[in-house]
Scaffold this motif. Structure first.
Motif, short mmCIF file in Angstrom:
data_model
loop_
_atom_site.label_atom_id
_atom_site.label_comp_id
_atom_site.label_asym_id
_atom_site.label_seq_id
_atom_site.Cartn_x
_atom_site.Cartn_y
_atom_site.Cartn_z
N THR A 9 -7.17 -4.87 -9.96
CA THR A 9 -6.71 -4.85 -8.69
C THR A 9 -7.23 -3.76 -7.95
O THR A 9 -7.40 -2.64 -8.40
CB THR A 9 -5.20 -4.45 -8.76
OG1 THR A 9 -4.23 -5.50 -9.21
CG2 THR A 9 -4.75 -4.63 -7.02
N ILE A 11 -7.36 -0.84 -5.07
CA ILE A 11 -6.70 -0.14 -4.33
C ILE A 11 -7.71 1.15 -4.04
O ILE A 11 -8.46 1.38 -4.40
CB ILE A 11 -5.70 0.64 -5.24
CG1 ILE A 11 -4.54 -0.46 -5.57
CG2 ILE A 11 -4.88 1.61 -4.46
CD1 ILE A 11 -3.85 -1.15 -4.44
N ASN A 14 -13.15 -1.24 -0.65
CA ASN A 14 -13.34 -2.54 0.29
C ASN A 14 -14.13 -3.43 -0.81
O ASN A 14 -14.74 -2.98 -1.78
CB ASN A 14 -14.39 -1.95 1.19
CG ASN A 14 -13.77 -1.51 2.61
OD1 ASN A 14 -12.85 -2.29 3.10
ND2 ASN A 14 -14.18 -0.40 3.20
N ALA A 28 -12.45 -7.40 2.79
CA ALA A 28 -11.18 -7.32 2.18
C ALA A 28 -10.78 -5.97 1.77
O ALA A 28 -11.56 -5.31 1.01
CB ALA A 28 -10.60 -8.48 1.13
N ARG A 30 -7.32 -3.09 0.47
CA ARG A 30 -6.00 -2.82 0.09
C ARG A 30 -5.73 -1.31 -0.12
O ARG A 30 -6.57 -0.74 -0.80
CB ARG A 30 -5.40 -3.28 -1.08
CG ARG A 30 -4.00 -3.28 -1.44
CD ARG A 30 -3.46 -4.03 -2.47
NE ARG A 30 -3.38 -5.67 -2.25
CZ ARG A 30 -3.80 -6.47 -3.02
NH1 ARG A 30 -4.44 -6.13 -4.33
NH2 ARG A 30 -3.88 -7.95 -2.67
N CYS A 57 -6.18 0.61 8.26
CA CYS A 57 -6.65 -0.69 7.33
C CYS A 57 -7.75 -1.50 8.23
O CYS A 57 -8.88 -1.90 7.85
CB CYS A 57 -5.41 -1.79 7.45
SG CYS A 57 -5.75 -3.08 6.30
N ILE A 179 1.61 0.61 1.64
CA ILE A 179 0.45 -0.08 1.04
C ILE A 179 0.04 -0.92 2.34
O ILE A 179 0.83 -1.63 3.23
CB ILE A 179 0.86 -1.19 -0.07
CG1 ILE A 179 1.34 -0.26 -1.17
CG2 ILE A 179 -0.22 -2.14 -0.18
CD1 ILE A 179 0.27 0.25 -2.01
N GLY A 181 -2.90 -3.99 3.27
CA GLY A 181 -3.81 -5.02 3.05
C GLY A 181 -4.32 -5.64 4.43
O GLY A 181 -3.90 -5.94 5.28
N LEU A 222 -1.42 -9.89 0.72
CA LEU A 222 -2.32 -8.73 1.02
C LEU A 222 -1.79 -7.63 0.42
O LEU A 222 -2.43 -6.89 0.18
CB LEU A 222 -2.32 -8.68 2.59
CG LEU A 222 -3.20 -10.11 3.40
CD1 LEU A 222 -2.96 -9.74 5.01
CD2 LEU A 222 -4.71 -9.94 2.82
N VAL A 223 -0.47 -7.41 0.49
CA VAL A 223 0.02 -6.10 0.02
C VAL A 223 0.67 -6.17 -1.55
O VAL A 223 1.07 -5.18 -2.11
CB VAL A 223 1.21 -5.61 0.85
CG1 VAL A 223 0.67 -5.29 2.35
CG2 VAL A 223 2.36 -6.50 0.90
N THR A 225 0.11 -5.64 -5.14
CA THR A 225 -0.89 -4.58 -5.97
C THR A 225 -1.01 -5.27 -7.10
O THR A 225 -2.01 -5.09 -7.99
CB THR A 225 -0.45 -3.11 -5.92
OG1 THR A 225 1.01 -3.37 -6.34
CG2 THR A 225 -0.16 -2.58 -4.66
N LEU A 229 -7.62 -8.39 -5.37
CA LEU A 229 -8.26 -9.46 -4.11
C LEU A 229 -9.01 -10.33 -4.47
O LEU A 229 -9.25 -11.39 -3.89
CB LEU A 229 -8.91 -8.24 -3.40
CG LEU A 229 -7.88 -7.01 -2.70
CD1 LEU A 229 -8.55 -5.97 -1.99
CD2 LEU A 229 -6.94 -7.90 -1.49
#
Length: 304
Positions: A9, A11, A14, A28, A30, A57, A179, A181, A222-223, A225, A229
Protein backbone atom coordinates in the motif's frame (compact mmCIF):
# COMPACT_ATOMS: atom_id res chain seq x y z
CA UNK A 1 -0.94 -4.30 -15.46
CA UNK A 2 2.81 -4.04 -15.54
CA UNK A 3 4.72 -5.68 -12.71
CA UNK A 4 5.73 -3.32 -9.94
CA UNK A 5 8.33 -4.37 -7.35
CA UNK A 6 6.66 -2.23 -4.70
CA UNK A 7 3.17 -3.71 -4.42
CA UNK A 8 2.55 -2.64 -0.84
CA UNK A 9 0.00 0.00 0.00
CA UNK A 10 1.33 3.40 -0.98
CA UNK A 11 1.22 5.98 1.80
CA UNK A 12 2.80 9.41 1.33
CA UNK A 13 3.92 8.53 -2.15
CA UNK A 14 2.73 9.46 -5.63
CA UNK A 15 1.96 6.83 -8.22
CA UNK A 16 2.23 7.59 -11.94
CA UNK A 17 0.43 5.52 -14.53
CA UNK A 18 -0.45 5.55 -18.21
CA UNK A 19 -2.93 3.73 -20.43
CA UNK A 20 -1.14 3.73 -23.80
CA UNK A 21 -4.00 2.28 -25.83
CA UNK A 22 -6.27 5.11 -24.69
CA UNK A 23 -3.60 7.88 -24.85
CA UNK A 24 -4.18 8.66 -21.18
CA UNK A 25 -1.94 9.40 -18.23
CA UNK A 26 -2.71 9.66 -14.56
CA UNK A 27 -1.52 10.16 -11.01
CA UNK A 28 -2.75 8.59 -7.79
CA UNK A 29 -1.83 9.47 -4.23
CA UNK A 30 -2.72 8.54 -0.68
CA UNK A 31 -1.48 10.78 2.16
CA UNK A 32 -1.20 9.84 5.83
CA UNK A 33 1.63 10.76 8.23
CA UNK A 34 2.89 13.65 6.09
CA UNK A 35 -0.60 15.13 6.14
CA UNK A 36 -0.86 14.86 9.91
CA UNK A 37 2.55 16.52 10.19
CA UNK A 38 1.39 19.49 8.11
CA UNK A 39 -1.99 19.82 9.84
CA UNK A 40 -0.45 19.64 13.33
CA UNK A 41 1.48 22.88 12.79
CA UNK A 42 -1.69 24.80 13.65
CA UNK A 43 -4.79 24.05 15.69
CA UNK A 44 -7.11 24.12 12.70
CA UNK A 45 -10.90 23.83 13.18
CA UNK A 46 -12.51 20.84 11.44
CA UNK A 47 -13.70 22.82 8.39
CA UNK A 48 -10.23 24.28 7.76
CA UNK A 49 -8.52 20.98 8.48
CA UNK A 50 -10.63 19.23 5.84
CA UNK A 51 -10.02 21.96 3.27
CA UNK A 52 -6.25 21.94 3.77
CA UNK A 53 -6.18 18.13 3.59
CA UNK A 54 -7.97 18.32 0.22
CA UNK A 55 -5.63 21.06 -0.98
CA UNK A 56 -2.54 19.05 0.00
CA UNK A 57 -3.84 16.00 -1.85
CA UNK A 58 -4.41 18.11 -4.98
CA UNK A 59 -0.97 19.70 -4.63
CA UNK A 60 0.62 16.25 -4.46
CA UNK A 61 -1.28 15.09 -7.56
CA UNK A 62 -0.35 18.18 -9.59
CA UNK A 63 3.23 18.16 -8.37
CA UNK A 64 3.64 14.62 -9.62
CA UNK A 65 3.04 15.92 -13.17
CA UNK A 66 6.38 17.76 -13.01
CA UNK A 67 9.34 16.09 -14.67
CA UNK A 68 12.30 18.22 -13.56
CA UNK A 69 13.70 17.91 -10.04
CA UNK A 70 13.99 21.69 -9.60
CA UNK A 71 10.46 22.36 -10.83
CA UNK A 72 7.84 23.62 -8.38
CA UNK A 73 4.05 23.59 -8.28
CA UNK A 74 2.15 26.22 -6.29
CA UNK A 75 -1.56 26.20 -5.57
CA UNK A 76 -2.88 29.44 -4.13
CA UNK A 77 -6.35 30.88 -3.54
CA UNK A 78 -6.99 34.58 -3.94
CA UNK A 79 -10.13 35.67 -2.13
CA UNK A 80 -12.40 38.68 -1.77
CA UNK A 81 -14.31 39.09 1.50
CA UNK A 82 -14.10 35.40 2.34
CA UNK A 83 -13.70 33.66 5.69
CA UNK A 84 -10.38 32.42 4.29
CA UNK A 85 -7.92 35.16 3.37
CA UNK A 86 -5.10 32.92 2.16
CA UNK A 87 -4.61 29.33 1.07
CA UNK A 88 -1.12 28.44 -0.13
CA UNK A 89 0.38 25.01 -0.88
CA UNK A 90 3.38 23.92 -2.90
CA UNK A 91 5.32 20.90 -4.10
CA UNK A 92 9.00 20.68 -4.99
CA UNK A 93 10.83 17.41 -5.63
CA UNK A 94 8.60 15.49 -3.21
CA UNK A 95 8.60 18.20 -0.53
CA UNK A 96 5.09 19.46 0.25
CA UNK A 97 3.76 22.16 2.53
CA UNK A 98 0.53 24.08 3.04
CA UNK A 99 -1.10 26.76 5.14
CA UNK A 100 -4.50 28.44 5.52
CA UNK A 101 -5.13 31.87 7.06
CA UNK A 102 -8.73 32.51 8.10
CA UNK A 103 -11.05 34.66 10.20
CA UNK A 104 -11.82 32.67 13.37
CA UNK A 105 -14.84 34.75 14.36
CA UNK A 106 -16.51 34.50 10.97
CA UNK A 107 -15.81 30.78 10.72
CA UNK A 108 -17.89 30.11 13.85
CA UNK A 109 -21.06 31.02 11.98
CA UNK A 110 -20.35 28.53 9.18
CA UNK A 111 -21.76 24.97 9.05
CA UNK A 112 -19.49 21.95 9.52
CA UNK A 113 -19.37 21.48 5.74
CA UNK A 114 -19.41 25.02 4.29
CA UNK A 115 -19.49 25.68 0.56
CA UNK A 116 -16.56 27.15 -1.36
CA UNK A 117 -18.51 30.38 -1.75
CA UNK A 118 -19.07 30.58 2.02
CA UNK A 119 -15.35 30.11 2.73
CA UNK A 120 -13.79 32.12 -0.08
CA UNK A 121 -16.43 34.61 -1.17
CA UNK A 122 -15.59 35.67 -4.71
CA UNK A 123 -12.39 33.71 -4.97
CA UNK A 124 -9.92 32.62 -7.61
CA UNK A 125 -7.56 29.67 -7.76
CA UNK A 126 -4.08 30.27 -9.15
CA UNK A 127 -2.03 27.25 -10.23
CA UNK A 128 1.60 27.97 -11.05
CA UNK A 129 4.16 25.64 -12.64
CA UNK A 130 7.75 26.85 -12.23
CA UNK A 131 10.07 24.96 -14.57
CA UNK A 132 13.82 25.38 -14.97
CA UNK A 133 14.86 27.48 -17.95
CA UNK A 134 14.14 27.64 -20.79
CA UNK A 135 10.52 26.68 -20.03
CA UNK A 136 10.15 29.08 -17.12
CA UNK A 137 6.85 29.83 -15.40
CA UNK A 138 3.29 29.19 -16.50
CA UNK A 139 0.19 30.10 -14.54
CA UNK A 140 -3.54 29.67 -14.86
CA UNK A 141 -6.26 31.39 -12.84
CA UNK A 142 -9.83 30.15 -12.62
CA UNK A 143 -12.83 31.10 -10.44
CA UNK A 144 -13.27 29.12 -7.23
CA UNK A 145 -16.53 27.60 -8.37
CA UNK A 146 -18.07 24.20 -7.86
CA UNK A 147 -18.68 21.86 -4.98
CA UNK A 148 -15.03 21.40 -4.01
CA UNK A 149 -11.45 22.46 -4.60
CA UNK A 150 -11.01 19.30 -6.68
CA UNK A 151 -13.75 20.47 -9.02
CA UNK A 152 -12.13 23.90 -9.31
CA UNK A 153 -8.77 22.31 -10.24
CA UNK A 154 -10.51 20.06 -12.76
CA UNK A 155 -12.03 23.19 -14.31
CA UNK A 156 -8.56 24.71 -14.52
CA UNK A 157 -7.34 21.93 -16.79
CA UNK A 158 -10.48 22.05 -18.90
CA UNK A 159 -10.48 25.84 -19.30
CA UNK A 160 -6.87 27.02 -19.06
CA UNK A 161 -4.99 23.99 -20.36
CA UNK A 162 -7.75 22.46 -22.52
CA UNK A 163 -6.83 18.99 -21.29
CA UNK A 164 -9.74 16.61 -20.68
CA UNK A 165 -9.31 15.74 -17.00
CA UNK A 166 -11.02 13.82 -14.22
CA UNK A 167 -9.99 14.52 -10.61
CA UNK A 168 -11.37 12.82 -7.53
CA UNK A 169 -10.33 13.42 -3.90
CA UNK A 170 -11.60 11.73 -0.74
CA UNK A 171 -10.88 12.32 2.96
CA UNK A 172 -11.06 10.27 6.13
CA UNK A 173 -10.62 12.61 9.08
CA UNK A 174 -12.60 10.66 11.66
CA UNK A 175 -9.88 8.31 12.90
CA UNK A 176 -6.63 8.89 14.76
CA UNK A 177 -4.86 9.56 11.47
CA UNK A 178 -6.08 11.81 8.68
CA UNK A 179 -6.08 10.08 5.30
CA UNK A 180 -6.49 11.78 1.92
CA UNK A 181 -6.63 9.92 -1.36
CA UNK A 182 -6.72 11.32 -4.87
CA UNK A 183 -6.91 10.28 -8.52
CA UNK A 184 -6.11 12.37 -11.60
CA UNK A 185 -6.63 11.07 -15.15
CA UNK A 186 -5.96 13.04 -18.35
CA UNK A 187 -6.28 12.50 -22.09
CA UNK A 188 -3.40 13.38 -24.41
CA UNK A 189 -4.91 12.66 -27.82
CA UNK A 190 -1.68 12.76 -29.81
CA UNK A 191 -0.43 9.87 -27.73
CA UNK A 192 2.71 11.12 -26.04
CA UNK A 193 3.27 13.10 -22.85
CA UNK A 194 4.98 16.39 -23.50
CA UNK A 195 3.88 16.82 -27.09
CA UNK A 196 1.78 19.73 -28.25
CA UNK A 197 -1.93 19.01 -28.06
CA UNK A 198 -3.11 19.81 -31.58
CA UNK A 199 -6.61 18.37 -31.63
CA UNK A 200 -8.21 18.30 -28.21
CA UNK A 201 -11.66 16.75 -28.16
CA UNK A 202 -13.55 16.63 -24.89
CA UNK A 203 -15.86 13.96 -26.32
CA UNK A 204 -13.22 11.69 -27.88
CA UNK A 205 -14.53 8.08 -27.69
CA UNK A 206 -11.41 6.67 -26.06
CA UNK A 207 -11.45 9.45 -23.46
CA UNK A 208 -15.15 9.01 -22.72
CA UNK A 209 -14.50 5.41 -21.72
CA UNK A 210 -11.58 6.23 -19.42
CA UNK A 211 -13.42 9.23 -17.92
CA UNK A 212 -16.39 7.04 -16.99
CA UNK A 213 -14.11 4.46 -15.38
CA UNK A 214 -12.10 7.05 -13.50
CA UNK A 215 -15.21 8.85 -12.29
CA UNK A 216 -16.57 5.60 -10.90
CA UNK A 217 -13.93 5.45 -8.15
CA UNK A 218 -15.49 5.39 -4.69
CA UNK A 219 -14.38 7.63 -1.83
CA UNK A 220 -13.83 4.64 0.44
CA UNK A 221 -11.50 3.10 -2.15
CA UNK A 222 -9.30 6.18 -2.27
CA UNK A 223 -8.81 6.29 1.52
CA UNK A 224 -8.74 2.53 2.20
CA UNK A 225 -5.17 1.94 3.39
CA UNK A 226 -5.68 -1.82 3.07
CA UNK A 227 -6.21 -1.43 -0.68
CA UNK A 228 -2.96 -0.87 -2.62
CA UNK A 229 -3.32 1.90 -5.18
CA UNK A 230 -2.01 -0.46 -7.87
CA UNK A 231 -4.94 -2.79 -7.20
CA UNK A 232 -7.35 0.13 -7.32
CA UNK A 233 -6.04 1.18 -10.73
CA UNK A 234 -6.46 -2.37 -11.96
CA UNK A 235 -10.07 -2.39 -10.76
CA UNK A 236 -10.81 0.86 -12.56
CA UNK A 237 -9.03 0.35 -15.87
CA UNK A 238 -8.66 -3.43 -16.27
CA UNK A 239 -10.64 -3.35 -19.53
CA UNK A 240 -7.81 -1.45 -21.20
CA UNK A 241 -5.04 -3.35 -23.00
CA UNK A 242 -2.35 -2.30 -20.54
CA UNK A 243 -1.89 -0.07 -17.51
CA UNK A 244 1.71 0.98 -16.91
CA UNK A 245 2.47 1.89 -13.31
CA UNK A 246 5.53 3.72 -12.02
CA UNK A 247 6.12 4.46 -8.35
CA UNK A 248 6.85 8.09 -7.61
CA UNK A 249 8.92 9.90 -5.02
CA UNK A 250 8.12 9.76 -1.31
CA UNK A 251 6.24 12.81 -0.07
CA UNK A 252 7.63 14.60 2.97
CA UNK A 253 6.86 17.81 4.79
CA UNK A 254 9.36 20.24 3.35
CA UNK A 255 8.95 23.76 4.65
CA UNK A 256 12.41 24.89 3.51
CA UNK A 257 12.54 27.58 6.20
CA UNK A 258 15.92 28.09 7.88
CA UNK A 259 17.98 31.01 9.11
CA UNK A 260 20.08 31.25 5.95
CA UNK A 261 16.97 31.39 3.76
CA UNK A 262 15.36 34.03 5.99
CA UNK A 263 18.50 36.16 5.96
CA UNK A 264 18.57 35.93 2.18
CA UNK A 265 14.93 37.08 1.96
CA UNK A 266 15.46 39.98 4.39
CA UNK A 267 18.56 41.04 2.49
CA UNK A 268 16.41 41.79 -0.57
CA UNK A 269 14.52 44.54 1.24
CA UNK A 270 15.68 48.18 1.05
CA UNK A 271 17.88 49.34 3.93
CA UNK A 272 15.11 51.52 5.38
CA UNK A 273 12.66 48.60 5.48
CA UNK A 274 15.21 46.37 7.17
CA UNK A 275 15.84 49.00 9.83
CA UNK A 276 12.08 49.13 10.53
CA UNK A 277 12.05 45.37 11.13
CA UNK A 278 14.66 45.51 13.89
CA UNK A 279 13.30 45.60 17.44
CA UNK A 280 14.86 47.49 20.38
CA UNK A 281 17.04 44.52 21.29
CA UNK A 282 18.60 44.47 17.83
CA UNK A 283 16.81 41.38 16.50
CA UNK A 284 14.19 40.56 13.90
CA UNK A 285 11.55 38.01 14.93
CA UNK A 286 10.18 35.82 12.12
CA UNK A 287 7.36 33.28 12.39
CA UNK A 288 6.98 30.71 9.60
CA UNK A 289 3.29 30.42 8.71
CA UNK A 290 3.75 26.98 7.19
CA UNK A 291 5.38 25.15 10.08
CA UNK A 292 4.99 27.57 13.04
CA UNK A 293 8.73 27.68 13.67
CA UNK A 294 10.05 30.91 15.18
CA UNK A 295 13.38 32.46 14.18
CA UNK A 296 15.30 35.29 15.78
CA UNK A 297 17.74 37.01 13.43
CA UNK A 298 20.24 39.54 14.75
CA UNK A 299 20.67 42.70 12.73
CA UNK A 300 24.43 42.25 12.99
CA UNK A 301 24.21 38.99 11.04
CA UNK A 302 22.59 40.70 8.04
CA UNK A 303 24.56 41.99 5.12
CA UNK A 304 23.36 45.62 5.15
Amino acid sequence: MAENPDTQTLIDKNLSFSIPAKHCRGRAVRLGPVLDDILSAHNYPSQIKALLAEAMCLTSLLGALLKEEEAQLTLQAQTENGVISLLACDYKDGDVRGYIQFDTERLVSQPLEPSLMALFGKGYLAITFDHPEPRGRSQGIVPLEGASLAEAVQNYFMQSEQIPTVIRVALDIEGEQTIAGGLLVQHLPDGEEGKERLHVRMNHPEWEHVAIMGSSVQAEELVNTALPLEDLLWRLFSESDEVRVMSGKPLVKGCRCNEDHIRDVIARFPKEDKEDMVSEDGTIAIDCAFCSKKFTITSASLNN
